[in-house]
Write an enzyme that holds these catalytic residues in place. Structure first.
Site, mmCIF file in Angstrom:
data_model
loop_
_atom_site.group_PDB
_atom_site.id
_atom_site.type_symbol
_atom_site.label_atom_id
_atom_site.label_comp_id
_atom_site.label_asym_id
_atom_site.label_seq_id
_atom_site.Cartn_x
_atom_site.Cartn_y
_atom_site.Cartn_z
ATOM 1 N N CYS B 104 36.714 56.572 30.046
ATOM 2 C CA CYS B 104 36.816 55.323 30.664
ATOM 3 C C CYS B 104 37.564 55.434 31.846
ATOM 4 O O CYS B 104 38.186 56.237 32.146
ATOM 5 C CB CYS B 104 37.952 54.397 29.507
ATOM 6 S SG CYS B 104 38.300 52.844 29.940
ATOM 7 N N ASN B 208 39.617 45.317 27.173
ATOM 8 C CA ASN B 208 40.316 45.031 28.303
ATOM 9 C C ASN B 208 39.418 45.573 29.467
ATOM 10 O O ASN B 208 39.948 45.807 30.603
ATOM 11 C CB ASN B 208 41.650 46.055 28.327
ATOM 12 C CG ASN B 208 41.426 47.444 27.989
ATOM 13 O OD1 ASN B 208 40.121 47.987 27.929
ATOM 14 N ND2 ASN B 208 42.260 48.294 28.163
ATOM 15 N N HIS B 209 38.014 45.765 29.367
ATOM 16 C CA HIS B 209 37.300 46.048 30.198
ATOM 17 C C HIS B 209 36.944 44.737 31.225
ATOM 18 O O HIS B 209 37.013 43.567 30.705
ATOM 19 C CB HIS B 209 35.883 46.668 29.805
ATOM 20 C CG HIS B 209 36.184 47.956 29.049
ATOM 21 N ND1 HIS B 209 35.353 48.354 28.006
ATOM 22 C CD2 HIS B 209 37.089 48.731 29.329
ATOM 23 C CE1 HIS B 209 35.835 49.607 27.569
ATOM 24 N NE2 HIS B 209 36.823 49.935 28.127
ATOM 25 N N GLU B 212 36.649 42.722 38.298
ATOM 26 C CA GLU B 212 37.247 41.697 39.207
ATOM 27 C C GLU B 212 36.888 41.718 40.495
ATOM 28 O O GLU B 212 36.431 42.788 41.307
ATOM 29 C CB GLU B 212 38.798 42.123 39.035
ATOM 30 C CG GLU B 212 39.345 41.608 37.698
ATOM 31 C CD GLU B 212 41.015 41.850 37.776
ATOM 32 O OE1 GLU B 212 41.463 41.489 36.745
ATOM 33 O OE2 GLU B 212 41.596 42.204 38.707
ATOM 34 N N HIS B 240 36.135 48.327 35.642
ATOM 35 C CA HIS B 240 36.843 49.165 34.597
ATOM 36 C C HIS B 240 35.737 48.994 33.201
ATOM 37 O O HIS B 240 35.815 48.014 32.691
ATOM 38 C CB HIS B 240 38.414 48.377 34.218
ATOM 39 C CG HIS B 240 38.933 49.204 33.034
ATOM 40 N ND1 HIS B 240 39.935 48.344 32.407
ATOM 41 C CD2 HIS B 240 39.094 50.202 32.617
ATOM 42 C CE1 HIS B 240 40.398 49.409 31.361
ATOM 43 N NE2 HIS B 240 39.922 50.405 31.786
ATOM 44 N N GLY B 429 46.159 46.335 36.892
ATOM 45 C CA GLY B 429 47.293 45.598 36.157
ATOM 46 C C GLY B 429 46.261 44.634 35.179
ATOM 47 O O GLY B 429 45.382 44.722 34.708
ATOM 48 N N HIS B 454 47.862 54.866 34.602
ATOM 49 C CA HIS B 454 46.645 54.552 34.545
ATOM 50 C C HIS B 454 46.433 52.729 34.539
ATOM 51 O O HIS B 454 45.451 52.015 34.361
ATOM 52 C CB HIS B 454 45.696 54.818 33.415
ATOM 53 C CG HIS B 454 45.795 54.333 32.246
ATOM 54 N ND1 HIS B 454 46.959 54.037 31.500
ATOM 55 C CD2 HIS B 454 44.713 53.684 31.332
ATOM 56 C CE1 HIS B 454 46.535 53.619 30.187
ATOM 57 N NE2 HIS B 454 45.475 53.383 30.211
ATOM 58 N N GLY B 455 47.384 52.099 34.233
ATOM 59 C CA GLY B 455 47.581 50.774 34.081
ATOM 60 C C GLY B 455 48.756 50.138 33.478
ATOM 61 O O GLY B 455 50.024 50.860 33.686
ATOM 62 N N ALA B 456 48.842 49.091 33.047
ATOM 63 C CA ALA B 456 50.095 48.378 32.820
ATOM 64 C C ALA B 456 50.421 48.541 31.183
ATOM 65 O O ALA B 456 51.528 48.845 30.953
ATOM 66 C CB ALA B 456 49.774 46.850 32.928
#
Lengths: 150, 531
Positions: B104, B208-209, B212, B240, B429, B454-456
């Protein structure tokens, strides 16, 4: 849970970013149908369509003496159900459990297409995990718990 | 068993907390969690620190069981976990240290379009992307490969799909590992995995993919941003996604196949989902071969979606993608295990002098960060890259599960373009606030096996997020924030709403302060497509 209707026999619960299923039945064999329905409910509201075809699953335990053998067999069976759902877009109905022992889980069912016009698939289930996997005796029968990775 | 962590967490400095190896019998090294005071209470709120301690029991683990500030509970390993094992010391490879969604990852594509130029056609663009990029449950891709082609794809990764016309040659240089891990073994990928993935290459998936459309909102490092082609006010695209059903099935297959392997090698584990095999064992090599093939699938997946995004832009702006400047900035994996050389004498907390240097550097960066203005890069702090054969250098198996590679300036694996600034680190995010572009710093090699966050991480469960959406219109709320969102699933926007996530900026702040990775640019979403 607002997004799914929960028939008798299982409930969904939160597990961090994922979902858990707790299935209840009078016997170990009776757990298979609500566990299957619980897995489908994690995906969303799936409505069976037509084109029924008989299917059969026979899972053999790798370690029958392991105290978690039955839970592992149930998980392996649910992984098969997930595979059928994802690759063939079909779901199981009319489940009949031929045998559910620490040695073997044998299930017969009808596989039907999913009625896409009436179904509402919300989530992709990556896998049925081994985390918190259990089958335990309860006052009323048995309960199975498993967690799916979303 | 309590739902929260009640074990020891010793503060080392403003950014790091230690779980001493004395906490649990069997821990071979300390646990080390990167967090500040704002994050540590939330981290204590689940059992992820316990998982950090469990990972510290793996054979051959080197220096620390690490966790990034976006740590949260995962299967076996926590999300945000980094663990390096030394194969020459019995070190293991664990599918749980990679996760179900192998490779991922995230990629960022820049454009020459300013938001002002794009805005009149933004809604049309998002609608076009939504129509072009397959997303959601059960939506197969537009691109199909037969068995022979799939085999080549699993071996060659991005190179193969670019040869089929899905992308530009230049994309390869700015993809981690050039979009291909050596040693992929398609024969070790099951038919079932191939079946799950056969029509999913070039699809976003769900959960969550996302894809954007973002605007460069703040530039914190003008030089590094310029090297990446990022300019304040310009539009870019972030993708993502991962290895889809093929990767999930590889993980599933090998969790099962390796079930009895620890017993065979006399390895005791506190959690079945830490199942593992020595890297040099036949079982370990098989998993590595299959995992690498799945990683190559994931890079191909993101590469095809890059092509689809370029097509959508071309059609909406009636201009070829190259004339829109749609170059790939970078592509990073955040669920992977790789063999990488490290100087294990220097890795870790190190000497008092090293500690003092690190503390001072961290304080300096923190101080500059609080000034809020653009941070000009000083002369890049080149790393002395480890070379195999040098004293103290060993090739380690680095597991990154919810952690991003963050190599510093001068690292030999970086493309020439980024040699002076360090590797771009892409940190998504939530869909309402922001994402970040960072660059790797030398401290990453000293402290975190070349890794960053890697993220939030979620702060609400899925059902809690749906409950919190009752009586609200998330789509309308996003519009009010200037974000036009399209989602396939009825509850997709509710489950993934901004409030469901922690503030990614807090996560990024910690590693910026620790001098592991440095802020370059903050990206604000203006359009989102979700599964």
């Amino acid at each position: 849970m607002p997004s799914v209707s929960v028939p008798t026999g299982f409930e969904l619960f939160d597990h961090t970013a994922d979902l858990g299923v707790r299935a209840h039945a009078a016997s170990r064999s009776g757990l298979v149908a609500p566990a299957t329905a619980g897995l489908y409910a994690c995906v969303g509201q799936l409505v069976p369509g037509g084109d029924a075809q008989p299917v059969e699953f026979v899972l053999e335990a790798a370690a029958p003496s392991n105290p978690g053998a039955c839970a592992n067999l149930l998980r392996d069976y649910l992984a098969e159900v997930l595979h059928v759902l994802e690759t063939r877009r079909r779901m199981l109905i009319d489940l009949r459990v031929v045998e559910f022992s620490p040695l073997r889980l044998h299930v017969r069912a009808q596989s039907v297409s999913i009625d896409d016009t009436r179904s509402d698939a919300q989530r992709e289930v990556k896998a049925v995990t081994y985390h918190a996997l259990s089958i335990v005796d309860t006052r009323d029968g048995c309960a199975a718990t498993f967690i799916v990775d979303i | 068993m309590p739902d929260n962590y009640t074990g020891p967490l010793e503060r080392l400095d403003d950014c790091r907390w230690r779980i001493p190896r004395s906490y649990k019998p069997g821990m071979r090294v300390d646990g080390l969690i990167y967090a500040d005071d704002r994050l540590i209470d939330a981290i204590r709120g689940d059992r992820s620190p316990e998982q950090v301690a469990n990972v510290a029991m793996l054979p051959g683990i080197v220096r620390y069981s690490l966790a990034m500030p976006d740590i949260h509970w995962g299967y076996g390993f926590c999300i945000g976990g980094v663990a390096a094992t030394d194969p020459e010391q019995g070190g293991v490879i664990s599918p749980g240290g990679v996760g179900y969604d192998i490779n991922c990852g995230v990629r960022l594509i820049r454009t020459d379009l300013s938001l002002a130029e794009a805005r009149p056609r933004l809604t049309v663009l998002i609608d076009r992307l939504f129509a072009t990029v397959p997303a959601g449950v059960g939506h197969g891709g537009r691109v199909h490969f037969d068995k022979r082609e799939m085999r080549r794809l699993l071996q060659s990764g991005s190179r193969f799909v670019i040869e089929q016309g899905y992308g530009w040659d230049a994309d390869l240089a700015v993809t981690e590992a050039h979009g291909r891990l050596d040693g992929a073994e398609p024969d070790d990928v099951s038919d079932r995995a191939l079946e799950r993935g056969h029509d999913q290459c070039g699809t976003l998936g769900s959960g969550n993919h996302f894809m954007e459309v973002q605007v460069v909102d703040e530039v914190h490092d003008e030089h590094a941003a310029a090297v990446m082609g990022l300019q304040a006010g310009n539009v870019c695209v972030m993708i993502h996604s991962g290895s889809r059903g093929l990767g999930y099935q590889v993980c599933e297959d090998y969790l099962k196949l390796l079930h009895r392997v620890p017993e065979k090698y006399g390895i005791e584990l506190p959690d079945r989902q830490l199942v593992c095999a020595p890297v040099h064992s036949p079982e370990g090599q098989r998993y590595l071969g299959a995992m690498r093939a799945a990683a190559n699938f994931a890079w191909s997946n993101r590469q095809i979606m890059t092509h689809l995004a370029r097509e959508a832009f071309e059609s909406v702006f009636e201009t070829p993608a190259d004339r829109l400047g749609m170059h790939l900035v970078y592509d990073v994996a955040h669920n992977i295990a790789k063999m990488e050389p490290y100087n294990v004498r220097e890795q870790g907390a190190g000497s008092r002098e090293q500690e003092e240097t690190r503390r001072i550097r961290a304080a300096t960066v923190r101080e500059r960060g609080t000034e809020g203005g653009n941070e000009e890069t000083e002369s890049p702090n080149q790393c002395e890259s480890p070379h195999v054969g040098d004293p103290g250098v060993r090739v380690l198996c680095v597991h990154r599960k919810g952690a991003t590679r963050a190599f510093p300036p001068g690292h030999p694996e970086l493309p020439e373009k980024y040699c002076s600034i360090g590797q771009p680190v892409l940190v998504p995010g939530d869909m309402g606030r922001c994402s970040w572009v960072l660059v790797g710093q030398p401290a990453s090699m000293e402290q975190t096996f070349g890794s960053s966050c890697h993220g939030a991480g979620r702060r609400m469960s899925r059902t809690a997020a749906i409950r919190a959406s009752a009586g609200r219109d998330i789509h309308r709320e996003l519009l009010a924030r200037g974000v036009y969102a399209r989602a396939r699933g009825r509850t997709g926007l509710e489950e993934e709403q901004p409030d469901a996530y922690k503030d990614v900026s807090q996560v990024v702040d910690v590693l910026h302060a620790a001098a592991v990775s440095r802020k370059v640019a903050k990206l604000r979403p203006v359009g989102v497509i979700k599964g």
